[in-house]
Scaffold this active site. Structure first.
Site, PDB file in Angstrom:
ATOM      1  CD  GLU A 185      17.318 -19.717  50.700  1.00  0.00           C
ATOM      2  OE1 GLU A 185      16.886 -20.663  51.371  1.00  0.00           O
ATOM      3  OE2 GLU A 185      17.640 -18.624  51.196  1.00  0.00           O
ATOM      4  CD  GLU A 194      28.363  -6.092  32.941  1.00  0.00           C
ATOM      5  OE1 GLU A 194      27.809  -5.595  31.950  1.00  0.00           O
ATOM      6  OE2 GLU A 194      27.840  -6.140  34.067  1.00  0.00           O
TER       7      GLU A 194
END
Length: 305
Positions: A86, A117
């Site tokens: 954004e 992870e």
């Protein structure tokens, strides 16, 4: 992760306020989740000083041409990518200025990549591929504060000399001990035990909003509360650019559109020209000389006159 270790995490606790959530009607379920969500803003506020310190280091590195690199796994990684994506349309920065990395790569944005992870080496490798330097700043995100992937990335970042921020929801975690700028937002147990996409994810999103927005304000990309470096790349953003110019200067839509056309939709430049009446070339030079800060440019022009 061993069961004993898991049970010690705040985010893995069992919430006493939602023990009967499965027995409630739909409105009751929604209200109970909302009641928990209302705790998030207060928890973020409690970490405001730590967040502010992180904003300052981000602004400093970006002002020197460095990058902000978010890195995380699962929900945490996705939120970093959302915030990074954004920044170009909102603040007019290059797409490389704020980056988001998720364990497991792009595929993990849409679907969980099992085991990614758990690899500290993968975290290091993902930063190595970005050619990280001491000019950059790394923000590692993990609700638990102990994800191997993010810890590996943090340790590598420190080796390069890059400042390291972390955003976690558990105090005194391994990540907070490694980070130069630790941020711990203690939102408490989730409405559904261990579902950290809920309060923890909301808190992370709020913090990331503050990190980038705060840094961009300090870099002069906001005038009053207007996003004056907005990139007018579609019809909605063109309309927003016009409205920003109108609000900043008090001019009508026709004048805003006409001047935006002349400045190639440079909102900052358009505002400065309309407010001061100087020529575009001179306004551009003054803006550049004052780091893109509209108010500083206006003050300079007033003092000169």
């Amino acid at each position: 992760m061993e069961i004993d270790s898991l049970s010690k995490l705040v985010t893995e606790g069992r919430n006493s306020e939602t023990l009967d959530i499965d027995q409630l009607d739909t409105v009751g379920i929604v209200n109970r989740i909302n009641r928990e969500d209302r705790k998030v803003a207060e928890a973020v506020a409690a970490a405001s000083e730590d967040i502010a310190r992180a904003v300052d280091v981000i602004a400093d590195r970006l002002s020197k041409g460095g990058r902000l690199v978010y890195i995380g796994a699962g929900t945490s990684g996705r939120l970093g990518i959302v915030d990074a994506s954004e920044c170009p349309p909102t603040f007019g920065v290059d797409s490389q200025t704020v980056q988001g990395i998720i364990a497991g790569g792009d595929a993990a944005i849409f679907k969980s990549v099992e085991g990614a992870e758990d690899s500290s080496e993968l975290g290091k490798n993902d930063l190595t591929e970005r050619k990280l330097t001491s000019n950059d700043v790394v923000c590692a995100i993990a609700a638990s504060g102990r994800t191997p992937y993010t810890i590996g990335a943090m340790k590598y970042a420190k080796e390069t000399g890059a400042p390291v921020i972390c955003v976690t929801m558990n105090p005194d975690s391994e990540m907070t001990k490694i980070a130069d700028y630790p941020i711990s937002v203690v939102v408490g147990p989730e409405a559904i035990m261990g579902s950290t996409r809920m309060k923890a994810g909301t808190a992370q999103k709020m913090v990331l909003n503050m990190l980038t927005t705060g840094a961009m304000i300090k870099l002069g990309k906001v005038y009053s509360n207007l996003m004056v470096d907005v990139r007018a790349s579609n019809e909605k953003l063109i309309a927003r650019a016009k409205r920003i110019v109108m609000l900043a200067t008090g001019c009508d839509e026709a004048n805003a559109a006409a001047m935006l056309s002349k400045t190639e939709y440079d909102v900052k430049l358009t505002i400065l020209v309309i407010m001061t009446g100087i020529e575009i070339a001179e306004a551009k030079e003054i803006l550049s000389n004052h780091g893109g800060y509209i108010q500083k440019a206006i003050d300079f022009i007033k003092d000169k006159d």
